[in-house]
Design a protein around this motif. Structure first.
Motif, PDB file in Angstrom:
ATOM      1  N   GLY A  84       0.758  -1.207  -0.064  1.00 40.24           N
ATOM      2  CA  GLY A  84       0.135  -0.158   0.143  1.00 40.24           C
ATOM      3  C   GLY A  84       0.633   1.527   0.388  1.00 40.24           C
ATOM      4  N   VAL A  85       0.417   2.440   0.663  1.00 38.31           N
ATOM      5  CA  VAL A  85       0.890   3.790   0.586  1.00 38.31           C
ATOM      6  C   VAL A  85       0.502   5.049   1.640  1.00 38.31           C
ATOM      7  CG1 VAL A  85       1.378   3.663  -1.656  1.00 38.31           C
ATOM      8  CG2 VAL A  85      -0.414   5.168  -0.927  1.00 38.31           C
ATOM      9  N   MET A  86       1.285   5.344   2.197  1.00 34.56           N
ATOM     10  CA  MET A  86       1.238   6.297   3.235  1.00 34.56           C
ATOM     11  C   MET A  86       1.212   8.070   2.545  1.00 34.56           C
ATOM     12  SD  MET A  86       2.305   7.802   6.339  1.00 34.56           S
ATOM     13  CE  MET A  86       4.099   8.207   6.518  1.00 34.56           C
ATOM     14  N   VAL A 139       4.047  13.924   0.035  1.00 34.46           N
ATOM     15  CA  VAL A 139       4.201  12.760  -0.158  1.00 34.46           C
ATOM     16  C   VAL A 139       4.010  11.344  -0.173  1.00 34.46           C
ATOM     17  CG1 VAL A 139       6.644  11.306   0.912  1.00 34.46           C
ATOM     18  CG2 VAL A 139       6.097  13.952   1.149  1.00 34.46           C
ATOM     19  N   ILE A 140       4.655  10.833  -1.705  1.00 31.82           N
ATOM     20  CA  ILE A 140       3.699   9.187  -0.928  1.00 31.82           C
ATOM     21  C   ILE A 140       4.914   8.226  -0.970  1.00 31.82           C
ATOM     22  CG2 ILE A 140       2.189   7.123  -3.132  1.00 31.82           C
ATOM     23  CD1 ILE A 140       1.258   9.934  -4.390  1.00 31.82           C
ATOM     24  N   TYR A 141       4.587   7.643   0.321  1.00 34.85           N
ATOM     25  CA  TYR A 141       5.719   6.271   0.542  1.00 34.85           C
ATOM     26  C   TYR A 141       4.508   4.925   0.269  1.00 34.85           C
ATOM     27  CZ  TYR A 141       7.171  10.223   3.574  1.00 34.85           C
ATOM     28  OH  TYR A 141       7.705  11.980   4.389  1.00 34.85           O
ATOM     29  N   GLN A 143       0.313  -3.405   9.859  1.00 36.28           N
ATOM     30  CA  GLN A 143       2.290  -3.183  10.338  1.00 36.28           C
ATOM     31  C   GLN A 143       3.546  -1.901  10.461  1.00 36.28           C
ATOM     32  OE1 GLN A 143       3.230  -7.306   9.199  1.00 36.28           O
ATOM     33  NE2 GLN A 143       2.023  -7.956  10.396  1.00 36.28           N
ATOM     34  N   ALA A 144       2.894  -1.463   9.512  1.00 37.99           N
ATOM     35  CA  ALA A 144       4.258  -0.148   8.771  1.00 37.99           C
ATOM     36  C   ALA A 144       3.589   0.725   9.903  1.00 37.99           C
ATOM     37  CB  ALA A 144       3.826   0.258   7.467  1.00 37.99           C
ATOM     38  N   ARG A 187      -2.616   9.421   5.348  1.00 37.22           N
ATOM     39  CA  ARG A 187      -3.426   8.590   4.934  1.00 37.22           C
ATOM     40  C   ARG A 187      -3.015   7.365   5.137  1.00 37.22           C
ATOM     41  NH1 ARG A 187      -7.422  10.026  -0.028  1.00 37.22           N
ATOM     42  NH2 ARG A 187      -8.218   7.921   1.038  1.00 37.22           N
ATOM     43  N   TYR A 188      -3.921   6.764   5.288  1.00 35.08           N
ATOM     44  CA  TYR A 188      -2.691   4.903   4.929  1.00 35.08           C
ATOM     45  C   TYR A 188      -3.414   4.512   3.663  1.00 35.08           C
ATOM     46  CZ  TYR A 188       0.562   5.197   8.064  1.00 35.08           C
ATOM     47  OH  TYR A 188       1.708   5.398   9.559  1.00 35.08           O
ATOM     48  N   LEU A 189      -3.131   3.684   2.314  1.00 36.56           N
ATOM     49  CA  LEU A 189      -4.294   3.226   1.943  1.00 36.56           C
ATOM     50  C   LEU A 189      -3.956   2.119   1.293  1.00 36.56           C
ATOM     51  CD1 LEU A 189      -4.275   6.235   0.342  1.00 36.56           C
ATOM     52  CD2 LEU A 189      -5.899   5.488  -0.427  1.00 36.56           C
ATOM     53  N   ARG A 190      -4.429   0.635   1.327  1.00 34.74           N
ATOM     54  CA  ARG A 190      -4.064  -0.341   0.861  1.00 34.74           C
ATOM     55  C   ARG A 190      -3.976  -0.780  -0.055  1.00 34.74           C
ATOM     56  NH1 ARG A 190      -4.147  -3.933   5.032  1.00 34.74           N
ATOM     57  NH2 ARG A 190      -5.683  -2.838   6.176  1.00 34.74           N
ATOM     58  N   GLU A 191      -3.749  -2.059  -0.919  1.00 33.66           N
ATOM     59  CA  GLU A 191      -4.044  -2.814  -2.504  1.00 33.66           C
ATOM     60  C   GLU A 191      -4.933  -3.013  -2.230  1.00 33.66           C
ATOM     61  OE1 GLU A 191      -0.389  -5.117  -4.236  1.00 33.66           O
ATOM     62  OE2 GLU A 191       1.358  -3.188  -3.581  1.00 33.66           O
ATOM     63  N   PHE A 192      -5.950  -2.322  -3.649  1.00 37.03           N
ATOM     64  CA  PHE A 192      -7.286  -3.245  -4.039  1.00 37.03           C
ATOM     65  C   PHE A 192      -7.236  -4.505  -3.945  1.00 37.03           C
ATOM     66  CE2 PHE A 192     -11.559  -3.966  -6.242  1.00 37.03           C
ATOM     67  CZ  PHE A 192     -11.777  -3.710  -4.998  1.00 37.03           C
ATOM     68  N   GLY A 193      -7.588  -5.706  -3.361  1.00 35.83           N
ATOM     69  CA  GLY A 193      -7.691  -6.740  -3.791  1.00 35.83           C
ATOM     70  C   GLY A 193      -9.316  -7.472  -4.644  1.00 35.83           C
TER      71      GLY A 193
END
Length: 101
Positions: free
Chosen positions: A4-6, A55-57, A65-66, A94-100
């Protein structure tokens, strides 16, 4: 594999603080962030007209966990305090996870 990204949106606290803001991000904050487990890259973007910097992490593995690892790094002082960053209003995170799907 999950990931994902933050995404963080922030601004310098003033025109006078703009050089310190950019220096802190490039030379202190991003290197500190990339030492935290799960954070593997960072990309900074500037607005074309006014507005906040972004900033895209990139996160490898579980974004939760991150986020926990970042919380630990912040509370233990492994991540420095912001320099030249506007804190009122505070940066947006914002935290986003990969869409499954």
């Amino acid at each position: 594999m999950t990931g994902g990204v933050m995404i963080v949106e922030s601004s310098p606290s003033s025109d006078r603080d703009t050089p310190a803001y950019h220096d802190w991000y490039e030379n202190t904050h991003i290197p500190e962030m990339l030492r935290i487990e799960g954070f593997v890259s960072a990309r900074r973007l500037e607005p074309l007209e006014g507005g906040s910097f972004v900033v895209i992490y990139e996160i490898e593995g579980d974004p939760e966990q991150a986020r926990a690892a970042l919380g630990e790094a912040l509370s233990s002082g492994k991540v420095s305090r912001p320099e030249g960053v506007r804190l009122d209003p505070p940066p947006t995170v914002r935290y986003l996870r990969e869409f499954g799907g």
